[in-house]
Scaffold this motif. Structure first.
Motif, PDB file in Angstrom:
ATOM      1  N   LYS A  95       0.651  -1.230   0.200  1.00 51.79           N
ATOM      2  CA  LYS A  95       0.105   0.378  -0.263  1.00 51.79           C
ATOM      3  C   LYS A  95       0.422   1.536  -0.326  1.00 51.79           C
ATOM      4  O   LYS A  95       1.745   1.241   0.548  1.00 51.79           O
ATOM      5  CB  LYS A  95      -0.773   0.467   1.324  1.00 51.79           C
ATOM      6  CG  LYS A  95      -2.016  -1.197   1.128  1.00 51.79           C
ATOM      7  CD  LYS A  95      -2.736  -1.347   2.264  1.00 51.79           C
ATOM      8  CE  LYS A  95      -3.908  -2.125   2.357  1.00 51.79           C
ATOM      9  NZ  LYS A  95      -4.319  -2.274   3.552  1.00 51.79           N
ATOM     10  N   ALA A  96       0.429   2.252  -0.931  1.00 51.59           N
ATOM     11  CA  ALA A  96       0.961   3.659  -0.551  1.00 51.59           C
ATOM     12  C   ALA A  96       0.791   3.873   0.577  1.00 51.59           C
ATOM     13  O   ALA A  96      -0.291   3.531   1.900  1.00 51.59           O
ATOM     14  CB  ALA A  96       0.306   4.319  -1.378  1.00 51.59           C
ATOM     15  N   GLN A  97       2.633   4.944   0.969  1.00 49.55           N
ATOM     16  CA  GLN A  97       3.071   5.209   2.464  1.00 49.55           C
ATOM     17  C   GLN A  97       2.250   6.803   2.505  1.00 49.55           C
ATOM     18  O   GLN A  97       3.117   7.239   1.696  1.00 49.55           O
ATOM     19  CB  GLN A  97       3.792   5.150   2.834  1.00 49.55           C
ATOM     20  CG  GLN A  97       3.743   3.678   2.502  1.00 49.55           C
ATOM     21  CD  GLN A  97       2.824   2.847   3.910  1.00 49.55           C
ATOM     22  OE1 GLN A  97       2.867   3.409   4.890  1.00 49.55           O
ATOM     23  NE2 GLN A  97       2.473   1.712   3.646  1.00 49.55           N
ATOM     24  N   VAL A  98       1.718   7.592   2.783  1.00 51.59           N
ATOM     25  CA  VAL A  98       1.255   9.370   3.239  1.00 51.59           C
ATOM     26  C   VAL A  98       2.212   9.420   4.295  1.00 51.59           C
ATOM     27  O   VAL A  98       1.576   9.304   4.919  1.00 51.59           O
ATOM     28  CB  VAL A  98       0.713   9.809   2.733  1.00 51.59           C
ATOM     29  CG1 VAL A  98      -0.045  11.394   2.619  1.00 51.59           C
ATOM     30  CG2 VAL A  98       0.221   8.956   1.356  1.00 51.59           C
ATOM     31  N   VAL A  99       3.490   9.971   4.432  1.00 49.03           N
ATOM     32  CA  VAL A  99       3.509  10.334   5.709  1.00 49.03           C
ATOM     33  C   VAL A  99       4.214  11.891   5.947  1.00 49.03           C
ATOM     34  O   VAL A  99       4.750  12.467   5.638  1.00 49.03           O
ATOM     35  CB  VAL A  99       5.164   9.819   6.188  1.00 49.03           C
ATOM     36  CG1 VAL A  99       5.846   9.332   7.365  1.00 49.03           C
ATOM     37  CG2 VAL A  99       5.376   8.334   5.517  1.00 49.03           C
ATOM     38  N   TYR A 100       2.909  12.439   6.841  1.00 52.43           N
ATOM     39  CA  TYR A 100       3.389  13.429   7.562  1.00 52.43           C
ATOM     40  C   TYR A 100       4.057  14.074   7.885  1.00 52.43           C
ATOM     41  O   TYR A 100       5.245  15.503   7.208  1.00 52.43           O
ATOM     42  CB  TYR A 100       2.308  13.957   8.535  1.00 52.43           C
ATOM     43  CG  TYR A 100       1.794  14.656   9.000  1.00 52.43           C
ATOM     44  CD1 TYR A 100       0.966  16.043   8.468  1.00 52.43           C
ATOM     45  CD2 TYR A 100       2.361  15.877  10.266  1.00 52.43           C
ATOM     46  CE1 TYR A 100       0.750  17.190   8.486  1.00 52.43           C
ATOM     47  CE2 TYR A 100       2.271  17.135  10.526  1.00 52.43           C
ATOM     48  CZ  TYR A 100       1.406  17.482   9.193  1.00 52.43           C
ATOM     49  OH  TYR A 100       1.232  19.795  10.385  1.00 52.43           O
ATOM     50  N   ASP A 101       5.689  13.235   8.871  1.00 53.30           N
ATOM     51  CA  ASP A 101       6.246  13.728   9.774  1.00 53.30           C
ATOM     52  C   ASP A 101       7.266  12.172   9.452  1.00 53.30           C
ATOM     53  O   ASP A 101       7.201  10.973  10.234  1.00 53.30           O
ATOM     54  CB  ASP A 101       6.148  14.159  11.114  1.00 53.30           C
ATOM     55  CG  ASP A 101       7.382  14.707  11.373  1.00 53.30           C
ATOM     56  OD1 ASP A 101       8.344  13.954  11.201  1.00 53.30           O
ATOM     57  OD2 ASP A 101       7.553  15.278  13.299  1.00 53.30           O
ATOM     58  N   VAL A 102       8.185  12.023   8.755  1.00 56.81           N
ATOM     59  CA  VAL A 102       9.018  10.693   8.485  1.00 56.81           C
ATOM     60  C   VAL A 102       9.753  10.897  10.008  1.00 56.81           C
ATOM     61  O   VAL A 102      10.380   9.499  10.668  1.00 56.81           O
ATOM     62  CB  VAL A 102       9.984  11.566   7.598  1.00 56.81           C
ATOM     63  CG1 VAL A 102       9.569  11.440   6.188  1.00 56.81           C
ATOM     64  CG2 VAL A 102      11.032  12.351   7.894  1.00 56.81           C
ATOM     65  N   HIS A 103      10.024  11.714  10.974  1.00 59.02           N
ATOM     66  CA  HIS A 103      10.761  11.984  12.807  1.00 59.02           C
ATOM     67  C   HIS A 103       9.696  11.113  13.352  1.00 59.02           C
ATOM     68  O   HIS A 103      10.366  10.053  13.936  1.00 59.02           O
ATOM     69  CB  HIS A 103      11.441  12.724  12.536  1.00 59.02           C
ATOM     70  CG  HIS A 103      11.773  13.259  11.853  1.00 59.02           C
ATOM     71  ND1 HIS A 103      13.270  13.043  11.221  1.00 59.02           N
ATOM     72  CD2 HIS A 103      11.588  14.779  10.975  1.00 59.02           C
ATOM     73  CE1 HIS A 103      13.926  13.668  10.672  1.00 59.02           C
ATOM     74  NE2 HIS A 103      13.434  14.683   9.761  1.00 59.02           N
ATOM     75  N   ALA A 104       8.611  10.944  12.582  1.00 58.32           N
ATOM     76  CA  ALA A 104       7.493  10.503  13.574  1.00 58.32           C
ATOM     77  C   ALA A 104       7.169   8.535  13.479  1.00 58.32           C
ATOM     78  O   ALA A 104       6.365   8.238  13.874  1.00 58.32           O
ATOM     79  CB  ALA A 104       6.670  10.505  13.963  1.00 58.32           C
ATOM     80  N   PHE A 105       8.155   8.234  11.980  1.00 56.43           N
ATOM     81  CA  PHE A 105       7.638   6.896  11.687  1.00 56.43           C
ATOM     82  C   PHE A 105       8.455   5.334  11.991  1.00 56.43           C
ATOM     83  O   PHE A 105       9.796   6.239  12.137  1.00 56.43           O
ATOM     84  CB  PHE A 105       8.180   7.279  10.209  1.00 56.43           C
ATOM     85  CG  PHE A 105       7.108   5.721   9.570  1.00 56.43           C
ATOM     86  CD1 PHE A 105       5.953   5.825   8.466  1.00 56.43           C
ATOM     87  CD2 PHE A 105       7.986   4.513   9.183  1.00 56.43           C
ATOM     88  CE1 PHE A 105       5.454   4.415   7.902  1.00 56.43           C
ATOM     89  CE2 PHE A 105       8.403   3.946   8.332  1.00 56.43           C
ATOM     90  CZ  PHE A 105       6.716   4.048   7.814  1.00 56.43           C
ATOM     91  N   PRO A 106       7.862   4.728  12.852  1.00 52.72           N
ATOM     92  CA  PRO A 106       9.208   3.974  13.561  1.00 52.72           C
ATOM     93  C   PRO A 106       9.486   3.302  12.166  1.00 52.72           C
ATOM     94  O   PRO A 106       9.423   2.746  10.707  1.00 52.72           O
ATOM     95  CB  PRO A 106       8.523   3.160  14.076  1.00 52.72           C
ATOM     96  CG  PRO A 106       6.638   3.682  13.278  1.00 52.72           C
ATOM     97  CD  PRO A 106       6.739   4.378  12.839  1.00 52.72           C
ATOM     98  N   GLY A 107      10.956   3.886  12.473  1.00 50.09           N
ATOM     99  CA  GLY A 107      12.255   2.896  11.693  1.00 50.09           C
ATOM    100  C   GLY A 107      11.971   3.776  10.203  1.00 50.09           C
ATOM    101  O   GLY A 107      13.322   2.921   9.382  1.00 50.09           O
ATOM    102  N   HIS A 108      12.388   4.972   9.978  1.00 48.50           N
ATOM    103  CA  HIS A 108      12.990   5.575   8.836  1.00 48.50           C
ATOM    104  C   HIS A 108      14.255   5.493   8.702  1.00 48.50           C
ATOM    105  O   HIS A 108      14.536   5.767   9.881  1.00 48.50           O
ATOM    106  CB  HIS A 108      11.941   6.807   9.190  1.00 48.50           C
ATOM    107  CG  HIS A 108      12.443   7.637   8.439  1.00 48.50           C
ATOM    108  ND1 HIS A 108      13.240   8.684   8.424  1.00 48.50           N
ATOM    109  CD2 HIS A 108      12.401   8.327   6.505  1.00 48.50           C
ATOM    110  CE1 HIS A 108      13.525   9.840   6.754  1.00 48.50           C
ATOM    111  NE2 HIS A 108      12.903   9.231   6.917  1.00 48.50           N
TER     112      HIS A 108
END
Length: 167
Positions: A95-108
């Motif tokens: 699925k597509a991922q739309v990430v508002y804040d990459v620093h809040a994305f686990p494992g970025h």
């Protein structure tokens, strides 16, 4: 095909801008199926057309990992494991991922410390994921539903225009 060396003003309205991008992309890909030139021109077009982006490119699924493909921006991570980072998550989930804040994305995975938001859309061929479109922005919250819709159409154009057997 329009002359891409001339300054093109893209509409501020995202829907209208994506309509223009889709027409330009179709013109760029017309009568060409070779993967590398098509992805190269696509990343260049998107980098030119999308404001507030700092990286636009593709990762190709090869040997059960994502391998860096054509892109526009700073040098990037070459290998991304499936399930890791935003790109690997898009492949693992399908699925597509739309990430508002990459620093809040686990494992970025921070290839560029300036990136603040990201959108990743899987690219399919014959029912399997073969690549992802990855776009980063130095602005938190840069990508929204209109971007997802417009870029999903970009991916659809690429899915039907490229020879994905070359991956």
């Amino acid at each position: 095909m329009s002359n891409f060396n001339e300054e093109i003003k893209y509409p501020e309205n995202k829907e209208e801008s994506y309509k223009l991008i889709h027409k330009q992309l179709e013109a760029l890909l017309e009568n060409e199926t070779h993967l590398i030139p098509n992805l190269s021109n696509s990343s260049a077009l998107l980098k030119l057309a999308l404001p507030k982006t700092n990286w636009v490119g593709f990762y190709l699924l090869k040997n059960n990992e994502l391998l860096l493909g054509p892109f526009q921006g700073k040098p990037a991570c070459v290998h991304i494991p499936i399930g890791k980072g935003v790109c690997g998550t898009a492949v693992a989930s399908g699925k597509a991922q739309v990430v508002y804040d990459v620093h809040a994305f686990p494992g970025h995975i921070a290839c560029d410390s300036e990136s603040k938001s990201e959108i990743v859309i899987p690219i399919y061929s014959e029912g399997r994921i073969v690549a992802v479109l990855d776009i980063d922005s130095p602005v938190i919250g840069r990508f929204d539903e209109e971007d997802l819709k417009g870029l999903s159409q970009v991916v659809h154009i690429l899915e039907t225009s490229c020879n994905w057997d070359q991956v």
